[in-house]
Design a protein around this motif. Structure first.
Motif, PDB file in Angstrom:
ATOM      1  N   GLY A 231       0.799  -1.225   0.000  1.00  0.00           N
ATOM      2  CA  GLY A 231       0.000   0.000   0.000  1.00  0.00           C
ATOM      3  C   GLY A 231       0.828   1.269   0.000  1.00  0.00           C
ATOM      4  O   GLY A 231       0.324   2.366   0.231  1.00  0.00           O
ATOM      5  N   LYS A 234       3.644   1.631  -4.914  1.00  0.00           N
ATOM      6  CA  LYS A 234       4.681   1.228  -5.873  1.00  0.00           C
ATOM      7  C   LYS A 234       4.172   1.374  -7.312  1.00  0.00           C
ATOM      8  O   LYS A 234       4.917   1.780  -8.199  1.00  0.00           O
ATOM      9  CB  LYS A 234       5.100  -0.232  -5.614  1.00  0.00           C
ATOM     10  N   THR A 235       2.887   1.074  -7.513  1.00  0.00           N
ATOM     11  CA  THR A 235       2.353   1.126  -8.881  1.00  0.00           C
ATOM     12  C   THR A 235       2.456   2.533  -9.468  1.00  0.00           C
ATOM     13  O   THR A 235       2.742   2.699 -10.650  1.00  0.00           O
ATOM     14  CB  THR A 235       0.897   0.627  -8.900  1.00  0.00           C
ATOM     15  N   LEU A 236       2.238   3.538  -8.635  1.00  0.00           N
ATOM     16  CA  LEU A 236       2.367   4.911  -9.124  1.00  0.00           C
ATOM     17  C   LEU A 236       3.797   5.187  -9.591  1.00  0.00           C
ATOM     18  O   LEU A 236       4.018   5.868 -10.593  1.00  0.00           O
ATOM     19  CB  LEU A 236       1.969   5.908  -8.027  1.00  0.00           C
ATOM     20  N   ARG A 269      -4.788  -0.177 -14.082  1.00  0.00           N
ATOM     21  CA  ARG A 269      -4.191   1.135 -13.811  1.00  0.00           C
ATOM     22  C   ARG A 269      -3.243   1.548 -14.923  1.00  0.00           C
ATOM     23  O   ARG A 269      -3.194   2.710 -15.304  1.00  0.00           O
ATOM     24  CB  ARG A 269      -3.453   1.125 -12.477  1.00  0.00           C
ATOM     25  N   VAL A 386       0.753   5.252   1.585  1.00  0.00           N
ATOM     26  CA  VAL A 386       0.386   6.588   1.101  1.00  0.00           C
ATOM     27  C   VAL A 386      -1.048   6.908   1.507  1.00  0.00           C
ATOM     28  O   VAL A 386      -1.795   6.035   1.935  1.00  0.00           O
ATOM     29  CB  VAL A 386       0.473   6.697  -0.443  1.00  0.00           C
ATOM     30  N   GLY A 387      -1.412   8.138   1.300  1.00  0.00           N
ATOM     31  CA  GLY A 387      -2.796   8.556   1.528  1.00  0.00           C
ATOM     32  C   GLY A 387      -3.224   8.276   2.954  1.00  0.00           C
ATOM     33  O   GLY A 387      -2.471   8.493   3.908  1.00  0.00           O
ATOM     34  N   ASP A 565      -6.436  -4.172  -3.986  1.00  0.00           N
ATOM     35  CA  ASP A 565      -6.468  -2.868  -3.329  1.00  0.00           C
ATOM     36  C   ASP A 565      -7.929  -2.459  -3.147  1.00  0.00           C
ATOM     37  O   ASP A 565      -8.510  -1.792  -3.989  1.00  0.00           O
ATOM     38  CB  ASP A 565      -5.702  -1.860  -4.211  1.00  0.00           C
TER      39      ASP A 565
HETATM   40  P1  ADP Z   1       1.400  -1.091  -3.486  1.00  0.00           P
HETATM   41  O1  ADP Z   1       1.484  -1.603  -4.902  1.00  0.00           O
HETATM   42  O2  ADP Z   1       2.689  -0.506  -3.011  1.00  0.00           O
HETATM   43  O3  ADP Z   1       0.826  -2.080  -2.528  1.00  0.00           O
HETATM   44  P2  ADP Z   1      -0.539   0.647  -4.580  1.00  0.00           P
HETATM   45  O4  ADP Z   1       0.264   1.120  -5.729  1.00  0.00           O
HETATM   46  O5  ADP Z   1      -1.599  -0.351  -4.805  1.00  0.00           O
HETATM   47  O6  ADP Z   1       0.424   0.150  -3.445  1.00  0.00           O
HETATM   48  O7  ADP Z   1      -1.154   1.957  -3.895  1.00  0.00           O
HETATM   49  C1  ADP Z   1      -2.073   1.883  -2.830  1.00  0.00           C
HETATM   50  C2  ADP Z   1      -3.162   2.912  -2.982  1.00  0.00           C
HETATM   51  O8  ADP Z   1      -2.660   4.235  -2.783  1.00  0.00           O
HETATM   52  C3  ADP Z   1      -3.807   2.913  -4.350  1.00  0.00           C
HETATM   53  O9  ADP Z   1      -5.205   3.016  -4.184  1.00  0.00           O
HETATM   54  C4  ADP Z   1      -3.242   4.131  -5.026  1.00  0.00           C
HETATM   55  O10 ADP Z   1      -4.157   4.670  -5.963  1.00  0.00           O
HETATM   56  C5  ADP Z   1      -3.031   5.074  -3.873  1.00  0.00           C
HETATM   57  N1  ADP Z   1      -1.932   6.029  -4.087  1.00  0.00           N
HETATM   58  C6  ADP Z   1      -0.758   5.759  -4.703  1.00  0.00           C
HETATM   59  N2  ADP Z   1       0.042   6.862  -4.670  1.00  0.00           N
HETATM   60  C7  ADP Z   1      -0.649   7.835  -4.028  1.00  0.00           C
HETATM   61  C8  ADP Z   1      -0.368   9.204  -3.678  1.00  0.00           C
HETATM   62  N3  ADP Z   1       0.800   9.778  -3.992  1.00  0.00           N
HETATM   63  N4  ADP Z   1      -1.325   9.883  -3.014  1.00  0.00           N
HETATM   64  C9  ADP Z   1      -2.491   9.305  -2.705  1.00  0.00           C
HETATM   65  N5  ADP Z   1      -2.806   8.026  -2.992  1.00  0.00           N
HETATM   66  C10 ADP Z   1      -1.913   7.287  -3.638  1.00  0.00           C
END
Ligand code: ADP
Ligand code: ZN
Length: 752
Positions: A231, A234-236, A269, A386-387, A565
């Motif tokens: 959470g 990482k995807t971003l 995504r 995040v968030g 997610d």
């Molecule tokens: P991971 O792959 O690291 O487990 P995700 O990429 O699924 O995490 O991200 C978790 C959640 O946080 C997703 O719903 C994503 O849309 C949200 N998110 C990602 N980056 C940000 C950001 N900079 N600000 C707010 N929310 C974010």
């Protein structure tokens, strides 16, 4: 003119053929060639110009079917590396790189666009009616009830081939007007009909920003380990990297995910941002469709390939970035020759083609972690969610205490649910149901009961073909081998002592689903395991229902642990953390830690927070304890220490050589003569730091009627494994090749 051709045969050499002048222009490396070989035709690939050999008259090439090479110079070089590193003939490495449509001399298979689907057309609501209707037709009832639990409809192929119902049972239900079978049109590209979702636009957090700054400044060939807790977004990071590399710099990229079907959210995504630029290479594509995508990537019409393991061979030019998401997943390792690991291939390919590599995980493999420690990879860290998400609090439920308490309270023996779901977990579930929040329950064991044991003599029903116990399945009612799919009717009597007291042991997902349905009558429960995910898209359908809030409790095997997610999931329960923890494999603890951490990571992704319960009988085990504490580095340091005595990767490099055969004696004797051969070789030409361990029977010493023994090769220097492996596979003579087989697994992910 002479050319050297690699053929997909188990021979460590290429073959020389002649090309006439008219064709000489087209006979370049990377072109396919149809050639005569021992009275038949073989399809190979030209890998170099040929050298004349004295006394040999090369035969002429029969045909050159293509106008353009199917392999560029870079891909050909990658095949050479795989052939050498994984010790396979070049032609076999090449075959694994090309789409299947290019490996057969015949035209690509016609695309099947329809499938037959069975659905319930007559409801039978009351149990009484059911008993009446199905009085003497138990099989029909089992099939009918299975269809019900699959939501009222399922592909006929799944029912008959995967679940092994006889077509005649289905036919009877159709004749009696209870079930209808229809042709249904299958969407050509399942991602075509999945609407591309709107992309939520996030501003990168400071941690994401600094990871991106490092990635944007990287040189081609640089490898980054992106260690981000579940959470952490990482995807971003992947998406912003691709935006820079593909949209701004005009290059191309590959994104590897463990399995497309299990990660529709992640794939969506990417699609939301890059739309038509993406080729999604999923397993539901036919050979023809896959070939279409391959062409689109090669010709630059699509510039991003997203897919599982084999997407690493996407024929992209000017590759700028490779993302390996969940890099610790064992599905990146191919189970047959060449037994390559997509992460390792990614790194080699990126070095040659000047791409940046990002290995992402919340629980990196020990191999990658050690490489980062040694400075070979650059480490990037996303330390927090995040968030509004926070890492969930994790409670351990000691099942031994729970059992003791239950015994003291003289609980009703009919309270079966309590044997599986402890009181605190049940309370938490019922609380979530009241609040309209969602729960995920992990039980990494499918079927109804893990095994069936005679209560008199203790005999366990086991597979006739494999040395493994049979799993009891309820719908349809059968004993099934999870290794070879052997299935037999359930027993009514012990075949050994003729006793009648047969006991089911070990809970499986089918049974837990039933118990939950009894206890929480109004809860909407979805089960996700191999048995309920019939079509390739069944996963996505179930997950879409969870996303839409149509499921209260999602119960499943490890396939629910990854990538999901859902902000409304506020509870995760691990029914039995100990499944797999004691497997005789050096990675058992690591797998357990990863699974627990990943599934715990599904809770608390939204503002409502989350809670996790882990039920276990070994609460002090470091895999459990470190998962509870969300402490990855502590786990790594304890686990690394444990891999020193005896040494195991990443503290040493290994190859697992497996010998198999149809009789036990011949297999054992092959293994021991091979070991003697290896020892003799090492005495003659000593290799420092190289050891041969074994031979010994494999932990599962018979699969599909083949006996299995193995020898472990350990080396301090990776190069010695290639050298010795090749020397051994080329020179060691297997006496009876029709019955005995040797396989060489470099960097194995498991030793079972
Ligand atoms: P991971 O792959 O690291 O487990 P995700 O990429 O699924 O995490 O991200 C978790 C959640 O946080 C997703 O719903 C994503 O849309 C949200 N998110 C990602 N980056 C940000 C950001 N900079 N600000 C707010 N929310 C974010
Ligand atoms: Zn079997």
């Amino acid at each position: 003119m002479l050319v050297s051709v690699a053929l997909p045969l188990p021979l460590f050499r290429t073959f020389t053929y002649e090309v006439d002048d008219a064709q000489a222009e087209r006979a370049r490396p990377g072109m396919r060639a149809v050639v005569p070989f021992r009275n038949r035709r073989e399809l190979g690939v030209i890998v170099a110009s040929g050298e004349p050999a004295p006394g040999v008259t090369p035969k002429p090439v029969i045909a050159l079917p293509d106008d353009e090479p199917v392999l560029g110079a870079d891909m050909l070089a990658l095949c050479h590396w795989m052939a050498e590193y994984y010790v396979v003939p070049l032609g076999i490495a090449i075959r694994s790189v090309l789409p299947a449509a290019l490996s057969s001399q015949s035209a690509p298979q016609p695309v099947r666009r329809t499938r037959r689907v069975a659905s319930i057309v007559r409801e039978i609501p009351s149990l009484l009616q059911r008993d009446e209707v199905f009085a003497r037709t138990k099989q029909q009832r089992a099939l009918y009830e299975l269809l019900e639990s699959l939501g009222g409809r399922a592909a006929v192929e799944h029912l008959t081939e995967q679940l092994r119902f006889s077509p005649s049972v289905l036919q009877s239900l159709v004749k009696r007007g209870m079930v209808a079978v229809e042709e249904e049109v299958v969407a050509r590209d399942p991602f075509g009909w999945r609407a591309a979702p709107k992309s939520a636009v996030h501003v990168p957090s400071p941690a994401q920003r600094s990871a991106l700054d490092a990635l944007f400044a990287a040189k081609g060939g640089d490898v980054f380990l992106l260690h981000g807790v579940t959470g952490s977004g990482k995807t971003l990071v992947y998406i912003e990297l691709l935006r820079e590399v593909v949209l701004n710099r005009g290059r191309t990229a590959i994104v590897l995910v463990p399995e497309i079907a299990l990660t529709p959210q992640t794939v969506d995504r990417f699609r939301a941002v890059f739309g038509d630029q993406i080729a999604v290479l999923h397993s539901a594509l036919s050979d023809g469709e896959r070939y279409d995508e391959w062409l689109a990537l090669r010709d630059g019409k699509k510039r991003i390939a997203v897919g599982a393991r084999s997407a690493i061979f996407a024929p992209l030019r000017d590759l700028g970035a490779i993302v390996v998401d969940e890099e610790h997943e064992s599905s990146y390792k191919q189970g047959e020759a060449p037994r390559y690991h997509a992460r390792e291939v990614a790194i080699i390919r990126a070095k040659r083609e000047g791409a940046v590599v990002v290995l992402g995980s919340a629980t990196p493999s020990l191999e990658s972690w050690v490489n980062a420690d040694a400075g070979r990879y650059a480490r990037l860290t996303l330390p927090a969610r995040v968030g509004e998400g926070r890492l969930p609090a994790v409670d351990v439920v000691d099942l031994r205490e729970a059992a003791r308490e239950a015994a003291n309270k003289r609980q009703e023996p009919t309270d079966w649910l309590r044997l599986v779901i402890s009181e605190p977990l049940e309370r938490a579930l019922s609380d979530r149901l009241k609040k309209g929040e969602q729960s995920i329950l992990l039980l990494n064991r499918r079927g109804y009961a893990a095994f069936v044991q005679c209560g008199v003599c203790g005999d366990v029903a086991s597979c006739p073909n494999c040395s493994i116990s049979l799993t009891y399945h309820r719908a349809p009612e059968r004993l099934v081998c999870h290794y070879c799919q052997h299935a037999e009717p359930p027993r009514t009597q012990c075949p050994r002592c003729k006793g009648l007291l047969l006991k089911q042991r070990g809970w499986g997902t089918q049974q837990v689903e039933r118990l939950l349905a009894d206890r929480f009558a109004t809860a909407r429960i979805a089960r996700m395991d191999v048995d309920t995910t019939s079509g390739k898209w069944a996963h996505a359908e179930i997950l879409d229902r969870v996303a839409a809030g149509e499921v209260d409790i999602l119960l499943g095997t490890q396939m629910i642990a990854k990538g999901l997610d859902f902000p409304n999931v506020t509870l995760v329960g691990v029914v039995d953390a100990d499944v797999g923890i004691n497997l005789p494999d050096f990675r058992a603890s690591e797998r357990c830690f990863q699974l627990l951490s990943q599934v715990a990571g599904r809770a608390g992704r939204g503002p409502k927070g989350g809670r996790v319960f882990i039920q276990t009988r070994v609460p002090a085990h470091h895999a459990v304890r470190c998962a509870v504490e969300h402490d990855y580095t502590k786990f790594v340091s304890q686990e690394l220490a444990g891999r020193n005595t005896p040494t195991y990767p990443p503290n040493v490099r290994i190859a697992n050589v497996v010998f198999s055969g149809t009789t036990e004696a011949a297999t054992a004797s092959l293994a021991s003569s091979a070991t003697t051969w290896l020892h003799a070789l090492l005495r003659k030409r000593p290799v420092p730091g190289f050891t041969v361990i074994g031979p010994a029977p494999c932990a599962v010493d018979r699969i599909k009627n083949r006996w299995r023994w193995h020898v472990l090769l350990k080396a301090e220097h990776p190069r010695d494994l290639s050298r010795l492996g090749r020397y051994f596979l080329e020179r060691f003579r297997v006496p009876n090749e029709a019955q005995l087989r040797v396989t060489f697994d470099r960097d194995p992910v498991a030793l079972l």
